[in-house]
Write an enzyme that holds these catalytic residues in place. Sequence first.
Site, mmCIF file in Angstrom:
data_model
loop_
_atom_site.group_PDB
_atom_site.id
_atom_site.type_symbol
_atom_site.label_atom_id
_atom_site.label_comp_id
_atom_site.label_asym_id
_atom_site.label_seq_id
_atom_site.Cartn_x
_atom_site.Cartn_y
_atom_site.Cartn_z
ATOM 1 N N ASP A 45 -0.378 14.100 8.431
ATOM 2 C CA ASP A 45 -1.751 13.891 7.936
ATOM 3 C C ASP A 45 -2.608 13.087 8.915
ATOM 4 O OD1 ASP A 45 -0.766 15.076 5.589
ATOM 5 O OD2 ASP A 45 -0.319 13.133 4.681
ATOM 6 N N ASP A 103 -8.803 9.066 6.475
ATOM 7 C CA ASP A 103 -9.942 9.771 7.063
ATOM 8 C C ASP A 103 -10.825 8.735 7.734
ATOM 9 O OD1 ASP A 103 -11.949 12.070 7.266
ATOM 10 O OD2 ASP A 103 -13.111 10.613 6.111
ATOM 11 N N GLY A 121 3.467 14.218 -6.217
ATOM 12 C CA GLY A 121 3.541 15.112 -7.358
ATOM 13 C C GLY A 121 2.811 14.623 -8.592
ATOM 14 N N ASN A 156 -7.060 15.494 -8.824
ATOM 15 C CA ASN A 156 -6.208 14.495 -8.182
ATOM 16 C C ASN A 156 -7.001 13.776 -7.097
ATOM 17 O OD1 ASN A 156 -3.942 13.010 -7.559
ATOM 18 N ND2 ASN A 156 -2.879 14.663 -6.501
ATOM 19 N N ASP A 159 -6.533 12.702 -0.604
ATOM 20 C CA ASP A 159 -7.037 13.495 0.534
ATOM 21 C C ASP A 159 -8.553 13.409 0.703
ATOM 22 O OD1 ASP A 159 -4.415 14.188 0.788
ATOM 23 O OD2 ASP A 159 -4.676 16.319 0.376
ATOM 24 N N SER A 176 -6.414 17.771 -4.632
ATOM 25 C CA SER A 176 -5.115 18.359 -4.373
ATOM 26 C C SER A 176 -4.610 19.028 -5.641
ATOM 27 C CB SER A 176 -4.136 17.261 -3.941
ATOM 28 O OG SER A 176 -2.825 17.765 -3.854
ATOM 29 N N TRP A 178 -4.015 20.819 -9.121
ATOM 30 C CA TRP A 178 -4.747 20.744 -10.381
ATOM 31 C C TRP A 178 -5.918 21.730 -10.366
ATOM 32 C CZ3 TRP A 178 -1.423 17.033 -9.016
ATOM 33 C CH2 TRP A 178 -0.630 16.470 -10.030
ATOM 34 N N GLU A 214 -5.728 21.840 -1.098
ATOM 35 C CA GLU A 214 -5.947 20.401 -0.957
ATOM 36 C C GLU A 214 -6.522 20.078 0.411
ATOM 37 O OE1 GLU A 214 -2.069 18.822 -1.686
ATOM 38 O OE2 GLU A 214 -1.222 19.552 0.182
#
Length: 326
Positions: A45, A103, A121, A156, A159, A176, A178, A214
């Site tokens: 990431d 980020d 999760g 969620n 990210d 992400s 959902w 996501e």
Amino acid sequence: MSRTSRTTRTALVALPAAVLLALLPSTASAYPNPGRVTGSVVTHDPTMIRTSSGQYLLYATGGGIANKTSGDRIAFSAGADAFSTRPSWWRNYSSVPEAWAPDISYHGGKYLMYYSVSKFGSNISAIGLTTSSTGQPGSWTDQGTVYTSSSSSDFNAIDPNLFADGDGKWWLSFGSWWTGIKMIQINPSTGKQLSSNTTRYSLASRPTGTKAVEAPFIVKRNGYYYLFASYDTCCAGTSSTYKVKVGRATSITGPYHDKNGVSMMNNGGTPVLESHGSIIGSGRQSIMNDVDGDLIVYHYYDAQDNGTPKLGINLVNWTSGWPVAY
């Protein structure tokens, strides 16, 4: 055509089809291999920025937000975590605790880094913000939570990606699985949600089948907003099916459509990077403008190294109106 090449071609045509296919070169991959990087390249990431001094600052998932630096975008060295002491509130969202998917950006003389804290999760998650005048490890001051989700949420809060538009408005996309990718408006003076606009916009989703979309990242090029996102399964080594897709819109809040006109709210997305050869599960991408053009920065799993996650960097071409990595 030379006599030699003509003779060779005639001989090949006379061969059985199975033998002929074996001798012909294989079709080149539609996706490029990552550009050359060396040193500390194990990462997950990644987000990267180039400072005014020319140093490349990279932060990534892990610990108190893992750090690497480079002077030439090739050789990377590991540094200290962004946080020498992890904020106590992280334990409300993760028992580890560690931060995910940062980020980084630079605005108004300071560095801002949004990041995620969550349990894998789960959508009991939070997006945090930290700021720094230098961007260097140990210099960051945590600003607490920006947005959260709970087990009762249909989204969620992980990210995050900040987009500062030319009209002075700031936006944070995130999400992400959902119900997919969301966006809120940000107050530029605080880095938190704008109190006068509490709308949570929906940008991309997969309403049927897998919910796996996501890691949004938005840029504006040639009058369009481009939404990059990672699709399918991450974090499973060589079994990962992660890939990068993109759509575009004329408004920051959408609707976003892919090259074929399919809505990103209905599983749309034009491929940018996918698995090929030993390069597996490319994703969690960010777009960075550098002195030689735009870059796509991402991680992939190296099938020649037991599925170890590694740093990928490629240039991006926009001449077709759509991003093409090379």
